[in-house]
Design an enzyme around this catalytic site. Sequence first.
Site, mmCIF file in Angstrom:
data_model
loop_
_atom_site.group_PDB
_atom_site.id
_atom_site.type_symbol
_atom_site.label_atom_id
_atom_site.label_comp_id
_atom_site.label_asym_id
_atom_site.label_seq_id
_atom_site.Cartn_x
_atom_site.Cartn_y
_atom_site.Cartn_z
ATOM 1 N N HIS A 135 0.874 -1.171 0.000
ATOM 2 C CA HIS A 135 0.000 0.000 0.000
ATOM 3 C C HIS A 135 0.916 1.227 0.000
ATOM 4 C CE1 HIS A 135 -2.793 2.940 1.816
ATOM 5 N NE2 HIS A 135 -3.762 2.135 1.481
ATOM 6 N N GLN A 164 -4.454 -5.379 6.776
ATOM 7 C CA GLN A 164 -5.436 -6.270 6.133
ATOM 8 C C GLN A 164 -5.418 -7.679 6.706
ATOM 9 O OE1 GLN A 164 -7.688 -5.183 4.176
ATOM 10 N NE2 GLN A 164 -6.875 -3.179 3.639
ATOM 11 N N CYS A 196 -4.723 2.504 -3.721
ATOM 12 C CA CYS A 196 -3.499 3.019 -3.088
ATOM 13 C C CYS A 196 -2.347 2.036 -3.262
ATOM 14 C CB CYS A 196 -3.710 3.315 -1.601
ATOM 15 S SG CYS A 196 -4.833 4.675 -1.321
HETATM 16 C C1 LIG Z 1 -2.207 -2.922 3.616
HETATM 17 C C2 LIG Z 1 -2.554 -1.556 4.109
HETATM 18 N N1 LIG Z 1 -1.646 -0.858 4.795
HETATM 19 C C3 LIG Z 1 -1.909 0.364 5.277
HETATM 20 C C4 LIG Z 1 -3.117 0.963 5.061
HETATM 21 C C5 LIG Z 1 -3.359 2.326 5.608
HETATM 22 O O1 LIG Z 1 -4.333 2.292 6.577
HETATM 23 P P1 LIG Z 1 -4.878 3.664 7.234
HETATM 24 O O2 LIG Z 1 -5.309 4.525 6.084
HETATM 25 O O3 LIG Z 1 -6.002 3.220 8.083
HETATM 26 O O4 LIG Z 1 -3.754 4.249 8.000
HETATM 27 C C6 LIG Z 1 -4.095 0.295 4.330
HETATM 28 C C7 LIG Z 1 -5.385 0.929 4.044
HETATM 29 O O5 LIG Z 1 -6.103 0.551 3.148
HETATM 30 C C8 LIG Z 1 -3.804 -1.002 3.848
HETATM 31 O O6 LIG Z 1 -4.708 -1.698 3.161
#
Ligand SMILES: Cc1ncc(COP(=O)(O)O)c(C=O)c1O
Length: 411
Positions: free
Chosen positions: A127, A207, A368
């Site tokens: 991500h 996730q 993302c």
């Molecule tokens: C694998 C992963 N890491 C990090 C994030 C970031 O999460 P947050 O926006 O809640 O900080 C996400 C969000 O979709 C994600 O899917």
Amino acid sequence: MPVSTSLDVSSIRRDFPILAQRVHDRPLVYFDNAATSQKPKCVVDAITRFYLLDNANIHRGVHQLSERSTQAYENARVKVQRFLSAADSREIIFVRGATEGINLVAQAYGRKYVGSGDEIVISALEHHSNIVPWQMLCEEKGAVLRVIPINDRGELELDKFEKLLNPHTRLIAVSHVSNALGTTNPVREMIGAAHRWNVPVLVDGAQAVPHMKVDAQNLDCDFYVFSGHKVFGPTGIGVLYGKERLLESMPPYQGGGDMIRSVTFEKTIYNSLPYKFEAGTPDIAGVIGLGAAVDYLNLIGLDAVAAHEHELLEYGTQALEGISGLRLIGTARDKAAVFSFVLAGVHPHDLGTVLDHEGIAVRTGHHCAQPVMDRFGIPATARASLALYNTREEIDALVTGIYRVKEVFGA
Ligand SMILES: Cc1ncc(COP(=O)(O)O)c(C=O)c1O
């Protein structure tokens, strides 16, 4: 609603009042759980109860309300410690979410341990929140970002990972489960390999935690991050787990109230763990809501959740593979119940819009994870990401919806 696992999904669905509504005059099918999950009533009630009865700032008061809110906040820390099987509650730092947890490590660990010519290893599955903080650190320090490639199924190429490790490697940052493809990475094996080089590993578990039991001590990860809102808790709250020894050795991330023991203009002495990393008034209600979400998951049992979702994954994979012109992106042998797909002749955005009119909420776009899209040579996918309250009937509705899309676009 018949289900063949030990999970009583009908009863679980009653815990989530939002799921009972109709959208565009169809029963809502909520398949956007990787973006954010729905909240059971007990989580909403815990937050409401806190604001109605206990609200006060924590740690600094001698009065009754402050003592109650401090106790509820610290109880939630112990709940999260047990949830992750961490050795000590001092290893649990409350942050805004996975993103802030990763930034905290990039900045605080990076400030102390990363220098010019050093290397940080991430994967091609990450991500953006597990890419950009490392790019920023590398730029600042003159360090180099190395990337573990993936194969056509969307699995990490582990032989290449091992070859990336060398005396310049300072940290590995890898997702436990990919949000864009659903791939579950063999993080335990990877952590073992990294530790043979004395390299710490940060696991992005955003996730993973809604779908499986995570045992930080068994994984032997050095850092683990997740977001409350993806695990049936509130938005704006998340967790950084870090091994005590490493957290102790790192400088604070932000300065302010609560993270200090004493302040003079000449010298400030920092507070002990975990407070050293929790500057300012935290999201107290969010922490309490997260504690309620952890209680809820414990009650249901993550092993039953994993079994239920695995069954949905197999059922959905077979159903979607039977649709002509549909290509699943991400077919890892070990994966979570995430269906990322493209449909020949239809832009994912149009697909998502028609599905919405059928009452089905999926996400479309790059999720993302633009480098993942580049790897598969596509700009975007439609993604149906499932959670413990989803059913086979909802997958059937998705399949019917996709045939409706094909009809609308003549695809
Ligand atoms: C694998 C992963 N890491 C990090 C994030 C970031 O999460 P947050 O926006 O809640 O900080 C996400 C969000 O979709 C994600 O899917």
